[in-house]
Write a protein that holds these residues in place. Structure first.
Motif, PDB file in Angstrom:
ATOM      1  N   TYR A 173       0.821  -1.215   0.000  1.00 17.60           N
ATOM      2  CA  TYR A 173       0.000   0.000   0.000  1.00 17.60           C
ATOM      3  C   TYR A 173       0.852   1.261   0.000  1.00 17.60           C
ATOM      4  O   TYR A 173       0.366   2.346  -0.282  1.00 17.60           O
ATOM      5  CB  TYR A 173      -0.973   0.007   1.191  1.00 17.60           C
ATOM      6  N   GLU A 174       2.148   1.107   0.306  1.00 20.69           N
ATOM      7  CA  GLU A 174       3.033   2.272   0.301  1.00 20.69           C
ATOM      8  C   GLU A 174       3.550   2.603  -1.100  1.00 20.69           C
ATOM      9  O   GLU A 174       4.229   3.599  -1.297  1.00 20.69           O
ATOM     10  CB  GLU A 174       4.227   2.023   1.219  1.00 20.69           C
ATOM     11  N   ILE A 179       8.717  -9.013  -0.707  1.00 18.18           N
ATOM     12  CA  ILE A 179       9.219 -10.249  -1.316  1.00 18.18           C
ATOM     13  C   ILE A 179       8.089 -11.239  -1.577  1.00 18.18           C
ATOM     14  O   ILE A 179       8.218 -12.091  -2.446  1.00 18.18           O
ATOM     15  CB  ILE A 179      10.367 -10.928  -0.526  1.00 18.18           C
ATOM     16  N   GLY A 182       1.459  -9.449   0.564  1.00 23.36           N
ATOM     17  CA  GLY A 182       1.007  -9.245   1.942  1.00 23.36           C
ATOM     18  C   GLY A 182       2.081  -8.771   2.895  1.00 23.36           C
ATOM     19  O   GLY A 182       1.793  -8.289   3.975  1.00 23.36           O
ATOM     20  N   LEU A 183       3.350  -8.923   2.506  1.00 21.83           N
ATOM     21  CA  LEU A 183       4.423  -8.501   3.410  1.00 21.83           C
ATOM     22  C   LEU A 183       4.744  -7.015   3.258  1.00 21.83           C
ATOM     23  O   LEU A 183       4.262  -6.345   2.341  1.00 21.83           O
ATOM     24  CB  LEU A 183       5.672  -9.348   3.179  1.00 21.83           C
ATOM     25  N   GLU A 184       5.584  -6.552   4.177  1.00 18.96           N
ATOM     26  CA  GLU A 184       5.944  -5.131   4.212  1.00 18.96           C
ATOM     27  C   GLU A 184       6.827  -4.746   3.010  1.00 18.96           C
ATOM     28  O   GLU A 184       7.728  -5.501   2.635  1.00 18.96           O
ATOM     29  CB  GLU A 184       6.714  -4.881   5.516  1.00 18.96           C
ATOM     30  N   GLY A 185       6.569  -3.582   2.435  1.00 17.00           N
ATOM     31  CA  GLY A 185       7.400  -3.075   1.351  1.00 17.00           C
ATOM     32  C   GLY A 185       8.838  -2.888   1.815  1.00 17.00           C
ATOM     33  O   GLY A 185       9.083  -2.474   2.942  1.00 17.00           O
ATOM     34  N   HIS A 186       9.793  -3.180   0.944  1.00 16.38           N
ATOM     35  CA  HIS A 186      11.188  -3.300   1.350  1.00 16.38           C
ATOM     36  C   HIS A 186      12.088  -2.884   0.184  1.00 16.38           C
ATOM     37  O   HIS A 186      11.810  -3.226  -0.969  1.00 16.38           O
ATOM     38  CB  HIS A 186      11.407  -4.768   1.731  1.00 16.38           C
ATOM     39  N   ARG A 243      13.206   0.506   4.747  1.00 17.30           N
ATOM     40  CA  ARG A 243      11.778   0.477   5.081  1.00 17.30           C
ATOM     41  C   ARG A 243      11.421   1.736   5.849  1.00 17.30           C
ATOM     42  O   ARG A 243      12.289   2.372   6.441  1.00 17.30           O
ATOM     43  CB  ARG A 243      11.471  -0.737   5.975  1.00 17.30           C
ATOM     44  N   SER A 244      10.123   2.042   5.868  1.00 14.30           N
ATOM     45  CA  SER A 244       9.670   3.221   6.604  1.00 14.30           C
ATOM     46  C   SER A 244      10.029   3.080   8.082  1.00 14.30           C
ATOM     47  O   SER A 244       9.825   2.018   8.665  1.00 14.30           O
ATOM     48  CB  SER A 244       8.149   3.362   6.489  1.00 14.30           C
TER      49      SER A 244
END
Lengths: 331, 329
Positions: A173-174, A179, A182-186, A243-244
């Motif tokens: 969503y960012e 990877i 559903g996981l965090e943007g990286h 990451r944020s």
């Protein structure tokens, strides 16, 4: 621009030829790639024992599908075609890079067998496993597969639509990529996603609003390119973070910096501040540490940091072809 | 096997001829193996090549993987050994957990765990274990990946809301927890329904009162839609009136104004960003250059934003504090 001591880094990378710790056992081909590429971008490759290295690399080749590719390091005695001692996509990518840097013409590479084996690594959802029969599937191996196809100039083993769909499903969503869905943007995953799109000739999908891509590819929905660029630019806090809300780390100058290059947005990097950060992470032995103020360099961060410094445009460090990560003059 | 005694001196291994690495080593980048590891590898090659499935081979993989957890050939061999020897998989999980706590940033370990749990068919104790590992590093991406697989496979959605709420309570700067929140929200049966979105938006806006926290500000972008944009705008203006502007707040205002094609407002916001966000001066100036300035009907909120940004220096807040770097001279 004299705070970065290029001579010290040359000394460091020449020393990396000498000895490595045991931990690199299972990723040896990649480590060797970093050593050779590090020496190359500092213009130190002329006195490498080229023929010997090329021979060693070829001895790691498994030539029969579905196991074809290059092994990271021989674990078992068996040299024949068995599922025991795996060739993996990561070490195949690394081996092809080494060969290219050292001027080999790929004439001994089992190209078709590798492409057939690679096609067996692609799963139904478009993700890719680390090696034939492997259990790890994520964006890292999507990237390795695309890089191998690009280097061998053969895309017959890949369904580009399937892969593109997987990459789109990993967008967070960012605006960045993860990877797995559903996981965090990286930062690292974002680099892998963008490089894969770039190598497939599809990075224009991110800029659909400007009508860069033809109608046949309309089904793929990516978030706006602007949003991704902004996320990447926001990673800078002197150096770049991945990451944020995380602290800057030398290796993200590579992942984020090269991502910005591929999006045609590298001019928005604050070069002076970034340079300052790398000066603080440089150690007295040459090389870089992960964070400022740690006194010892570590090998991976030294290599990725050096490449990131090259992105800034500094005398004595060659620039990379962003989506493959080796000297741009090799292409 | 105890690591102090050489394998060559152990009767258990007396029938095995250790095999050295076959190829001559490449002359650069030599690995300095510890003698014990090198010896274990020689025996590994031997049993491996003979396709030996035995208790001692299993013990050998235990020792090798402790020494080098990224050794993927070893993991594969071990999985086959467990299968053929019909070993108790719960015991394997205990071994794996002890190794995981020491090497929690290793890909192989977590993928191997996923395969193991598939075979065991139960997730008992897994979430508790993951909570311990996330206590060590709450942003460990390997653990989050495995956790999402576990939640999806064993339908553990309900309890996860509570956990994420607890993490955000402890540290609202934890973007991994925000990301996990989105994972839950986007899998909810109420996803994209009006009431659900409104309620969640209020939660995020509440967190945006901490104007230095990038995470909820990035999360706001989930809710940009025709129906909610007024509420977001009002929320941001209310926060700015109370706390001042930060670069994250301004960035979101710019985003909203761009969506509404309010070029004149974009111009004001991006010019302010170019002034206060030194790091990205070039980027914000580019946004200013790209902005098409056209006059629009200003709302009361727009008028307030204009005045606040143009007239009152005190309304913005220096943004470098979070990264602990002071603004350059």
């Amino acid at each position: 621009m004299e705070k970065l001591n290029i001579q010290k880094h040359i000394e460091y990378f020449r020393r990396t030829r000498e000895s490595l710790p045991q931990e690199v056992h299972s990723s040896y081909m990649t480590v060797l790639f970093f050593i050779i590429s590090g020496n190359d971008i500092l213009s130190q490759k002329d006195d490498l024992p080229k023929d010997e290295i090329i021979d060693w690399v070829y001895r790691q080749q498994v030539t029969q599908a579905p196991y074809a590719g290059f092994r990271a390091n021989p674990s078992a005695e068996i040299l024949t075609q068995t599922p025991w001692d795996y060739a993996s996509l990561a070490s195949t990518y690394s081996a092809l890079c080494i060969l290219k840097i050292l001027g080999d013409d790929y004439s001994r590479v089992a190209k078709n067998q590798i492409i057939i084996s690679l096609s067996q690594c692609i799963l139904e959802d478009g993700s890719v496993v680390s090696h034939y029969g492997g259990i790890e599937n994520d964006m890292r191996f999507v990237y390795c597969a695309c890089a191998i196809c690009y280097l061998l100039d053969n895309w017959n083993g890949i369904d580009k639509d399937k892969i593109t769909r997987f990459i789109a499903s990993c967008q967070s969503y960012e605006g960045s990529f993860a990877i797995s869905p559903g996981l965090e943007g990286h930062g690292g995953a974002t680099y892998c996603a963008l490089s894969s799109l770039y190598l497939m000739g599809r990075i224009g999908l991110l800029d659909k609003e400007n009508g860069v891509i033809d109608d046949s590819l309309c089904e793929f929905s990516f978030d706006r390119k602007d949003k991704l660029i902004e996320w990447l630019v926001m990673r800078q806090g002197l150096g770049f973070s991945g990451r944020s809300g995380k602290a800057p780390d030398t290796c993200y100058g590579y992942w984020v910096g090269l991502s910005l290059c591929m999006l045609g947005a590298s001019e928005y990097v604050n070069r002076l501040e970034n340079y300052e950060f790398y000066s603080e992470c440089q150690t007295v032995y040459g090389g870089f540490s992960k964070y400022p103020g740690l006194k010892r360099p570590d090998f991976t961060h030294s290599y990725l940091g050096l490449c990131a410094v090259g992105v800034l445009g500094i005398d004595g460090v060659k620039k990379l072809f962003a989506p493959i990560g080796i000297d741009e003059n090799l292409f | 096997m105890t690591s102090e005694i050489s394998m060559a001196q152990q009767s258990e291994w007396s029938d095995v001829i250790p095999k050295p690495e076959y190829s001559q080593k490449v002359k650069i980048g030599k690995i300095n193996y510890l003698p014990q590891f090198e010896e274990m590898m020689k025996y590994f090659r031997s049993v491996h090549d003979n396709k030996e499935y035995s208790e001692r081979a299993l013990n050998l993989t235990t020792n090798l993987l402790k020494a080098c957890p990224g050794f993927y050939t070893g993991w594969h061999y071990r999985a086959e050994l467990l299968d053929i020897l019909k070993k108790n998989l719960d015991e394997e999980l205990v071994f794996l957990s002890s190794l995981s706590l020491r090497n929690h940033k290793n890909y192989q370990i977590w993928n191997y765990r996923r395969e193991l749990i598939k075979k065991i068919g139960s997730c008992e104790g897994e979430i508790d274990f993951l909570n311990i590992v996330l206590d060590i590093d709450c942003k460990n991406i390997h653990v989050w990946g495995y956790r999402q697989w576990l939640i999806t496979t064993f339908n553990l959605w309900d309890q996860e809301y509570e956990y994420v709420a607890k993490l955000l309570d402890e540290d609202p700067y934890n973007n991994s927890a925000w990301s996990q929140r989105y994972f839950l929200e986007s899998h909810s049966q109420f996803y994209k329904t009006s009431e659900f979105e409104k309620k969640n938006l209020e939660f995020v806006l509440e967190h945006c009162k901490n104007i230095d926290n990038e995470c909820p500000y990035n999360y706001l972008k989930v809710y940009y839609c025709q129906e909610l944009k007024e509420r977001i705008m009002q929320g941001l203006v209310d926060i700015a009136k109370d706390k001042g502007f930060s670069r994250f707040l301004l960035q979101n205002l710019g985003f909203l104004y761009e969506k509404d094609a309010k070029g004149e407002m974009c111009d004001i916001v991006y010019k302010k960003l170019a002034k206060i966000d030194f790091m990205r001066k070039g980027y914000w100036n580019w946004k200013v250059r790209r902005t098409v300035r056209k006059n629009i009907q200003r709302t009361d909120n727009d008028i307030w934003v204009c005045r606040a940004l143009r007239d009152n220096e005190e309304y913005y807040n220096p943004i470098y504090n979070y990264y602990k770097y002071s603004a350059p001279q």
